[in-house]
Structure formats: structure tokens, C-alpha cells
Design a protein around this motif. Structure first.
Motif, PDB file in Angstrom:
ATOM      1  N   GLY A 124      36.380  46.526  43.520  1.00 22.42           N
ATOM      2  CA  GLY A 124      36.434  45.109  43.138  1.00 22.42           C
ATOM      3  C   GLY A 124      35.672  44.795  41.860  1.00 22.42           C
ATOM      4  N   GLU A 125      35.656  45.727  40.912  1.00 19.35           N
ATOM      5  CA  GLU A 125      35.018  45.412  39.610  1.00 19.35           C
ATOM      6  C   GLU A 125      35.909  44.525  38.762  1.00 19.35           C
ATOM      7  OE1 GLU A 125      34.130  49.579  38.472  1.00 19.35           O
ATOM      8  OE2 GLU A 125      32.395  48.654  37.517  1.00 19.35           O
ATOM      9  N   VAL A 126      37.220  44.649  39.016  1.00 16.90           N
ATOM     10  CA  VAL A 126      38.199  43.756  38.389  1.00 16.90           C
ATOM     11  C   VAL A 126      39.112  43.295  39.529  1.00 16.90           C
ATOM     12  CG1 VAL A 126      38.207  44.832  36.087  1.00 16.90           C
ATOM     13  CG2 VAL A 126      39.713  45.729  37.865  1.00 16.90           C
ATOM     14  N   PRO A 127      39.808  42.171  39.347  1.00 16.92           N
ATOM     15  CA  PRO A 127      40.708  41.759  40.436  1.00 16.92           C
ATOM     16  C   PRO A 127      41.786  42.824  40.635  1.00 16.92           C
ATOM     17  CG  PRO A 127      40.434  40.015  38.780  1.00 16.92           C
ATOM     18  CD  PRO A 127      39.823  41.250  38.211  1.00 16.92           C
ATOM     19  N   ASN A 128      41.972  43.275  41.856  1.00 15.41           N
ATOM     20  CA  ASN A 128      43.004  44.286  42.119  1.00 15.41           C
ATOM     21  C   ASN A 128      43.409  44.202  43.595  1.00 15.41           C
ATOM     22  OD1 ASN A 128      44.602  46.539  42.501  1.00 15.41           O
ATOM     23  ND2 ASN A 128      43.373  47.843  41.167  1.00 15.41           N
ATOM     24  N   ARG A 129      44.389  43.385  43.848  1.00 18.17           N
ATOM     25  CA  ARG A 129      44.796  43.122  45.236  1.00 18.17           C
ATOM     26  C   ARG A 129      45.386  44.368  45.899  1.00 18.17           C
ATOM     27  NH1 ARG A 129      45.510  38.385  48.507  1.00 18.17           N
ATOM     28  NH2 ARG A 129      43.790  39.585  49.327  1.00 18.17           N
ATOM     29  N   LYS A 130      45.896  45.276  45.056  1.00 13.30           N
ATOM     30  CA  LYS A 130      46.527  46.484  45.613  1.00 13.30           C
ATOM     31  C   LYS A 130      45.496  47.475  46.136  1.00 13.30           C
ATOM     32  CE  LYS A 130      49.615  48.981  43.409  1.00 13.30           C
ATOM     33  NZ  LYS A 130      50.115  49.498  42.133  1.00 13.30           N
ATOM     34  N   GLU A 131      44.253  47.279  45.704  1.00 19.79           N
ATOM     35  CA  GLU A 131      43.291  48.351  45.898  1.00 19.79           C
ATOM     36  C   GLU A 131      42.148  48.027  46.854  1.00 19.79           C
ATOM     37  OE1 GLU A 131      42.556  50.991  42.319  1.00 19.79           O
ATOM     38  OE2 GLU A 131      40.618  50.021  42.581  1.00 19.79           O
ATOM     39  N   VAL A 132      41.682  46.773  46.833  1.00 22.69           N
ATOM     40  CA  VAL A 132      40.433  46.472  47.553  1.00 22.69           C
ATOM     41  C   VAL A 132      40.579  46.696  49.061  1.00 22.69           C
ATOM     42  CG1 VAL A 132      38.759  44.667  48.104  1.00 22.69           C
ATOM     43  CG2 VAL A 132      39.541  44.949  45.753  1.00 22.69           C
TER      44      VAL A 132
END
Ligand code: 5GP
Length: 362
Positions: free
Chosen positions: A226-234
Motif C-alpha cells: 500500500g505505498e501507492v494505491p493498488n486495489r489489485k494488490e493490497v
């Protein structure tokens, strides 16, 4: 000495090449400048610049790697970084680094790590304990003793454990190579794997096979998450159940909920988050919400050199910004014992170190 310096502290999120001293970096740049490999005046201002966006930080890392990636320098910076943390009463550190390969100078991922271990052996200002007790032998190259100095006073000691980082630029095969190396180096204090590198590069699925293998083999895992927005990953990262995560900045409501339910400890790096402008102001930092929810947390530096900070400074900043007193900050540091990746004997030793220090707290 200020209390945030004198109290014992635990560092769980420190990148080796990000913790390098400015003075060392400038010296290395000057030498490469004299050899005509780089133009010193081009890089001087890049090294000395104070505030950088996250993207600029990764450009700086590319420069740092040009300056530092030979065996002798890796050994030197490891020694300096451990001595710097020990000098501010860090009693346990998990130092993470990305094993690097450079055929032109005969560097393999293994020889890079051997140079790191050489740096641990080269430390003189403090006793370094890095060989896990179940691997140490009487004639170990690094006998683990809390030796008395000649004047009868105890010498300082720091526990160091290593995490091997997978860079998000790497392939599945390269990530697997790092995990296998970590397994081979367990007797030299490697306890886990970190996933880091530019968060806008690479995909979670690329690293999953290597991380799953690492987990199956009993290595501990921490993920930059979650260092950058990333809905696929968090959410997939949280589902993976790493032992810790770093940063946890751009989380949606559902992701916060899952994090809190899972109780995965979060490595918080205040100065890094502010300087990279990942968080616009310290008073809206998620530390407050997580602290109030009694979520497991640990304050860390991330890149003490790159962000001109120290672990003591991070404690001082948190205390001032969030109105926490000396005792609360001490407890926060002490709670870090629960989240370390070293074994029970080390935990017990740390409990004793903190208990002793607590008696001196007034
Ligand atoms: P090294 O692994 O070379 O010892 O330390 C520097 C490396 O750590 C960087 O090239 C980068 O891959 C990683 N790193 C350092 N700071 C950060 C950070 O704030 N976020 C992420 N994702 N990676 C970082």
C-alpha cells in the motif's frame, strides 16, 4: 543524553543501501568522479537534495547502486550502518538488502551477501550477534559474548538479523534464486524475505511463487504494502498473511478492516512517508488510528541516509506529533520484541534489556 536516544530501540525496517551515510556516498561519488566513471558535479546535488518524491527516491537508488555495488564497499557500508544504529542504542536490527549480481566484477548474489556478512564481522565499536544460537559453534568466526571491556564495564551489543529483499523489477526466477540463497544463509543470520522496490513496477503474481516457497520453508516474510494505491494488490497481500507489512498507506476501508482483523504488525516509517509526500502532513498519519486501535506497530527508519533521519529521531517525532510521553514511547519500542523474526532466546535477551532499562526510566 535525550531519552529518545538513550532508550533501547528495535529497528525492523532498514534498507542497507538507504541507510548509507551522506559523507560515505559523497566520498564514493568523488572517487568515481576522479576515475571518470561519473561526473561528480552532476550527482552531488542529487545526493544532497533533502526532499524527494517517491519516484525521485528510486532514481537516487539507481545512482547509489552504481556507487556502492562492489564487494569492498558493500562490506564498508554494512559496518558503518550497524555502527551508526548501535551508537543510538538500537539493540536489535533487521537489516534488509537486495542481493545483487554484476558479472563484470565477478559479483553473484551469494558473494554480495558474503560481503554483507564480512561487514558484520568488521564492526569494532560494538559486539555484533548475528549467528543464530542454534547454528553457533565454539569456534564460530563471531563468538557471541557480552564481553567485559578492560575497565570492567560491559561492552555494547547489537543483535543483527538479515532479510533478503526481492526487487519488484525481478522475474519469478530471480526472486526464487533470492529465496534459495536466503535458505542457504540461515546459519549466517538470514531470517526472512522482504518484497520492495518501486511500487509502480511489477505484479504481485510474479513474486507469489517465490514468497510461497519461502513461507513453506519457514522463512519470515515482510511486504511493502500500500505505498501507492493498488486495489489489485493490497487484499491479496493481506490474504497471504505475511508476518509483517511495511508502510500501509493507501488502504481502502475494506483493506483497513482486514488489516486490523488479521493483526499483521505494521512497520511505520514517518519521515519517509512525509518526505516522499506519500502522506501530506504528519497529523493525518495512520499511526494515530492504528495506535488507538492497539494494532501492532513498530517505528522504523526505512532509509536513514536517504531521508536524513535516525531511529531516535523517529521516536522524537512521534512523541512530539502525537503527544505521547516517554513511558508510552518506551512501551512502543518494547512491544517491537513481539514482532522480530529472531528466535526465542533473542527475544528473552531483549526482554531483559528492556526490563533493565525500564528500571532507569523516571
Ligand atoms: P538495498 O536493497 O540496495 O540495500 O537498499 C535499497 C533498495 O531498497 C532500493 O533500491 C529499493 O529497492 C528498496 N527500497 C528502499 N526504500 C524503499 C521504499 O521506501 N519503498 C520501497 N518499495 N522500496 C524501497
Amino acid at each position: 543524553m535525550e531519552w529518545w536516544v538513550s532508550m533501547p530501540k528495535i529497528e525492523l525496517h532498514a534498507h542497507l543501501n538507504g541507510s548509507i551515510r551522506d559523507s560515505t556516498l559523497l566520498e564514493l561519488a568523488r572517487v568515481l568522479g576522479e576515475k571518470g566513471i561519473i561526473v561528480f558535479s552532476d550527482v552531488e546535488h542529487v545526493i544532497m537534495k533533502n526532499d524527494r518524491s517517491l519516484g525521485e527516491v528510486f532514481k537516487l537508488f539507481d545512482l547509489i547502486h552504481i556507487l556502492t555495488t562492489d564487494h569492498k564497499t558493500v562490506t564498508r557500508i554494512t559496518k558503518e550502518v550497524v555502527e551508526d544504529f548501535a551508537s543510538e542504542n538500537v539493540v536489535y536490527i533487521e537489516l534488509r538488502t537486495t542481493p545483487k549480481k554484476n558479472d563484470s566484477i565477478g559479483m553473484s548474489k551469494r558473494s554480495y551477501m558474503e560481503a554483507v556478512v564480512e561487514g558484520l564481522r568488521a564492526v569494532t565499536s560494538v559486539d555484533v550477534d548475528f549467528v543464530p544460537h542454534n547454528f553457533s559453534t565454539q569456534d564460530s568466526l563471531n563468538p557471541i559474548v557480552m564481553n567485559d571491556a578492560c575497565d570492567g564495564t560491559k561492552r555494547k551489543k547489537i543483535y543483527v538479523r538479515l532479510l533478503l529483499s526481492i526487487d519488484r523489477r525481478e522475474t519469478t526466477e530471480a526472486a526464487m534464486e533470492t529465496v534459495k540463497l536466503a535458505l542457504e544463509l540461515r546459519d549466517l543470520g538470514v531470517v526472512g524475505i522482504d518484497l520492495s522496490g518501486n511500487p509502480v513496477v511489477g505484479e504481485w503474481n510474479t513474486f507469489l511463487p517465490a514468497l510461497t516457497f519461502a513461507q513453506e520453508q519457514g522463512l519470515y516474510i515482510t511486504l511493502h504494502c500500500g505505498e501507492v494505491p493498488n486495489r489489485k494488490e493490497v487484499l491479496p497481500m493481506l490474504d497471504f498473511l505475511p508476518q509483517r507489512i511495511g508502510h500501509a498507506i493507501f488502504f481502502e476501508e475494506e483493506e483497513w478492516r482486514q488489516l486490523k482483523t488479521s493483526k499483521i504488525p505494521v512497520e511505520i516509517c514517518l519521515t519517509s512517508n512525509i518526505k516522499t509526500e506519500s502522506i501530506s502532513s504528519i497529523d493525518i498519519h495512520h499511526f494515530v488510528d492504528l495506535y488507538n486501535a492497539k494494532h501492532p506497530l513498530v517505528l522504523c527508519t526505512d532509509d536513514a541516509g536517504v531521508f536524513s533521519t535516525s531511529l531516535s529521531n523517529e521516536y522524537n517525532i512521534a512523541s512530539a506529533a502525537f503527544g505521547l510521553g516517554k513511558r508510552e514511547m518506551f512501551e512502543l519500542a518494547q512491544n517491537g520484541i513481539d514482532f522480530i523474526f529472531a528466535g526465542d532466546e533473542v527475544k528473552q535477551d531483549l526482554v531483559e534489556i528492556f526490563d533493565l532499562a525500564a528500571k532507569k526510566l523516571n
